[in-house]
Design a protein around this motif. Structure first.
Motif, PDB file in Angstrom:
ATOM      1  N   ALA A 305      12.334  49.084  12.603  1.00 25.06           N
ATOM      2  CA  ALA A 305      13.421  47.976  12.625  1.00 25.06           C
ATOM      3  C   ALA A 305      13.059  47.143  14.005  1.00 25.06           C
ATOM      4  CB  ALA A 305      15.005  48.620  12.721  1.00 25.06           C
ATOM      5  N   HIS A 309      17.559  45.042  12.757  1.00 24.62           N
ATOM      6  CA  HIS A 309      17.564  44.658  11.508  1.00 24.62           C
ATOM      7  C   HIS A 309      16.384  45.784  10.843  1.00 24.62           C
ATOM      8  CE1 HIS A 309      19.695  41.365  12.003  1.00 24.62           C
ATOM      9  NE2 HIS A 309      18.647  40.622  12.462  1.00 24.62           N
ATOM     10  N   LEU A 311      13.426  46.998   8.550  1.00 24.61           N
ATOM     11  CA  LEU A 311      12.599  46.169   8.041  1.00 24.61           C
ATOM     12  C   LEU A 311      12.296  46.617   6.541  1.00 24.61           C
ATOM     13  CD1 LEU A 311       9.829  46.375  10.730  1.00 24.61           C
ATOM     14  CD2 LEU A 311      11.453  44.468  10.378  1.00 24.61           C
ATOM     15  N   GLN A 317      16.254  41.554   4.699  1.00 26.28           N
ATOM     16  CA  GLN A 317      15.033  42.037   5.342  1.00 26.28           C
ATOM     17  C   GLN A 317      14.151  42.270   4.061  1.00 26.28           C
ATOM     18  OE1 GLN A 317      14.247  41.519   8.652  1.00 26.28           O
ATOM     19  NE2 GLN A 317      16.389  40.649   8.699  1.00 26.28           N
ATOM     20  N   SER A 320      10.216  41.571   4.888  1.00 23.94           N
ATOM     21  CA  SER A 320       9.386  42.371   5.682  1.00 23.94           C
ATOM     22  C   SER A 320       9.219  43.632   5.324  1.00 23.94           C
ATOM     23  CB  SER A 320      10.249  42.434   6.994  1.00 23.94           C
ATOM     24  OG  SER A 320      11.446  42.989   6.903  1.00 23.94           O
ATOM     25  N   SER A 321       8.509  44.538   6.156  1.00 20.52           N
ATOM     26  CA  SER A 321       8.342  45.890   5.884  1.00 20.52           C
ATOM     27  C   SER A 321       7.847  46.819   7.112  1.00 20.52           C
ATOM     28  CB  SER A 321       7.080  46.108   4.693  1.00 20.52           C
ATOM     29  OG  SER A 321       5.911  45.546   5.362  1.00 20.52           O
ATOM     30  N   PRO A 322       8.270  48.034   7.105  1.00 17.95           N
ATOM     31  CA  PRO A 322       7.831  48.911   8.197  1.00 17.95           C
ATOM     32  C   PRO A 322       6.343  49.062   8.340  1.00 17.95           C
ATOM     33  CG  PRO A 322       9.578  50.068   6.704  1.00 17.95           C
ATOM     34  CD  PRO A 322       8.948  48.762   5.934  1.00 17.95           C
ATOM     35  N   HIS A 339      13.004  47.352  19.493  1.00 16.40           N
ATOM     36  CA  HIS A 339      12.139  48.060  18.403  1.00 16.40           C
ATOM     37  C   HIS A 339      12.885  49.350  18.197  1.00 16.40           C
ATOM     38  CE1 HIS A 339       9.512  44.847  17.966  1.00 16.40           C
ATOM     39  NE2 HIS A 339       8.500  45.532  18.070  1.00 16.40           N
TER      40      HIS A 339
END
Length: 376
Positions: A305, A309, A311, A317, A320-322, A339
């Motif tokens: 995150a 938010h 990810l 979101q 996006s992606s982790p 973070h």
């Protein structure tokens, strides 16, 4: 080709107050004008003065936001963490002393009246009931938005954690609990065993001799932009930190000793966490200062995150992606960035964590804080 100049024109008298609000925010206090039945009621008071004790027994004056309902840990720096289940309707009863203040719920984005940014709404005179309903689980923070550069530096801030709306929420600081992360099979909620707070901050001792309204522009509703209203002797543009802090634990610039769990009974275990091999650590990181901070972990992690938010989690979101953060990979955060990291060590060991503080203008490294994750 020159850009055309469009004159502003004459300002209608009924718009003057709104136009001048950025310089002269109105005062307001009392109950919320649009009250609803809350799921959660909390109280906060500001400005409360405390001293931050340094390892050599010197003291630095701080201002904090008090939890008047907690006689044990209600007066701490950083100000006491607020935890709220996602979707809960919150009424925050805020009292102010020593002048007007606000509380800004950074990243929550409620209505302007409840967002605590005075120049967009008002500054609290006496007391006010803020009302908001967080829609995303994650790591946020709250802070005073009056004379912001000074008040934030003085310590008027604290973590604001929105926990997933699952049984057991809100969770206890330090874990165990659940957090928001990309996981379709579990409705984007995952468990963790231990929780760390790395809230990195710096202190310029000169600033901590100042008062509530020091170096603010004078409010003149008739002529708010008159050059005579601006301070000529201020130094809030000159930040020279000599004390460095990780989640309320301070070190002078010439003190290289590591930050450990023994430093403070409340915050120490959150700065230097310990867990068993195979358990999951959730690290919540906030840059609460005015330097550029570089974090490096001696163990693999996953960034799940950013700025509250999670990810990859739809609908907000989904683009996006982790991502994996291999051991030894540095990353930098600027003021107010957050973070969330997940760490799952497979074997015992002591894994270093360093936080380097770089001057935001010169780029010079000012200090390196060292702590560790202990896996048994």
């Amino acid at each position: 080709m020159a850009l055309p100049v469009i004159p502003r024109g004459e300002m209608p008298p009924d718009e003057t107050l709104a136009f001048h609000k950025h310089v002269c925010p109105p005062d307001f206090g009392g109950p919320n004008p649009d009250p609803l039945n809350p799921d959660l009621i909390l109280s906060r008071n500001l400005l409360i003065s405390i001293d931050l004790l340094l390892p050599e027994n010197a003291r630095v004056p701080m201002w904090i936001i008090e939890d008047p309902d907690d006689p044990v840990n209600g007066r701490v720096f950083p100000s006491k963490t607020i935890r709220i289940p996602r979707g809960a309707l919150v009424n925050a009863l805020v009292g102010c002393e020593g002048g007007t203040h606000t509380i800004h719920w950074h990243g929550i984005e409620p209505t302007p009246m409840n967002d605590g940014v005075g120049k967009h709404s008002f500054e609290v005179d006496g007391n006010f009931v803020y009302q908001f309903q967080p829609r995303e689980a994650g790591t946020y923070f709250y802070h005073c938005h009056k004379n912001t550069v000074l008040h934030f530096e003085m310590g008027l801030y604290g973590l604001l954690i929105i926990d997933p709306d699952v049984p057991g929420a809100p969770f206890t600081d330090g874990g165990p609990g659940f957090c928001a992360a990309f996981s379709p099979a579990t409705n984007h909620v995952i468990p963790y065993d231990v929780e760390a707070f790395w809230v990195a901050d710096e202190i310029d001792s000169r600033w901590h001799t100042l008062g509530h309204d020091d170096f603010m522009q004078e409010c003149d509703p008739e002529n708010p932009v008159d050059p005579a209203n601006f301070t000529q002797d201020g130094f809030l543009n000159d930040f020279r930190p000599d004390i460095f802090v990780v989640t309320g634990i301070p070190r002078r610039v010439n003190n290289p000793s590591p930050f450990s769990a023994a430093d403070d009974p409340l915050f120490g275990p959150l700065v230097a966490p310990a867990l068993q091999a195979g358990q999951t650590l959730l690290a919540r990181i906030l840059n609460a200062g005015y330097t550029i901070q570089q974090f490096t972990l001696g163990i693999d992690a996953e960034v799940i995150a950013m700025d509250g938010h999670a990810l990859g989690v739809p609908p907000f979101q989904q683009y996006s992606s982790p991502f994996r953060l291999p051991a030894g990979t540095p990353f930098r955060l600027t003021t107010a960035m957050r973070h969330d990291l997940i760490i799952t060590p497979a074997s015992p060991g002591i894994f270093p964590v360093t936080i380097e503080y770089f001057h935001s203008v010169s780029g010079r490294r000012l200090f390196t804080a060292r702590t560790a994750i202990t896996v048994i």
